[in-house]
Design an enzyme around this catalytic site. Structure first.
Site, PDB file in Angstrom:
ATOM      1  CB  CYS A  30     -10.308 -43.632  10.755  1.00 48.21           C
ATOM      2  SG  CYS A  30     -12.281 -42.759  10.631  1.00 48.21           S
ATOM      3  CB  CYS A  33     -11.378 -39.801   9.248  1.00 54.42           C
ATOM      4  SG  CYS A  33     -10.991 -40.528  10.808  1.00 54.42           S
TER       5      CYS A  33
END
Length: 105
Positions: A30, A33
């Site tokens: 991600c 993230c």
């Protein structure tokens, strides 16, 4: 630096903390993230007197992701008294994240 938390230890760690606990639900694939990770690590050091920070990899701890209905990552959940008190979804600049955490501590 924020430490990893597993399904096995989650309940005892969250319930046993004398400070609010921030859990960063993330995954290695991600992008947002990964962008948020250094900010979360900075917050874990700078706000250590106010809260404890853990990271939960949703791929490795799918049961926790399901339990807390994580449908979008990164998701940060602030736990107080062992219960979810505030949820933040998505990446955001550090000042905005700190302000939101401060408002909910």
């Amino acid at each position: 630096m924020a430490q990893a938390i597993s399904t096995a230890e989650f309940d005892s760690v969250i319930a046993g903390s004398d400070k609010p606990v921030l859990v960063d639900f993330w995954a290695s694939w991600c992008g947002p993230c990964r962008a948020l990770a250094p900010v979360v690590d900075q917050i874990s050091q700078e706000m250590a007197d106010k809260l404890v920070v853990y990271k939960c990899n949703v791929d490795e701890e799918a049961d926790l992701a399901t339990r807390f209905r994580i449908v979008s990552i990164p998701t940060l959940i602030l736990f107080k008294g062992g219960k979810p008190a505030h949820t933040i979804v998505g990446n955001m600049p550090k000042p905005a994240l700190v302000a939101e955490l401060e408002a909910n501590l």
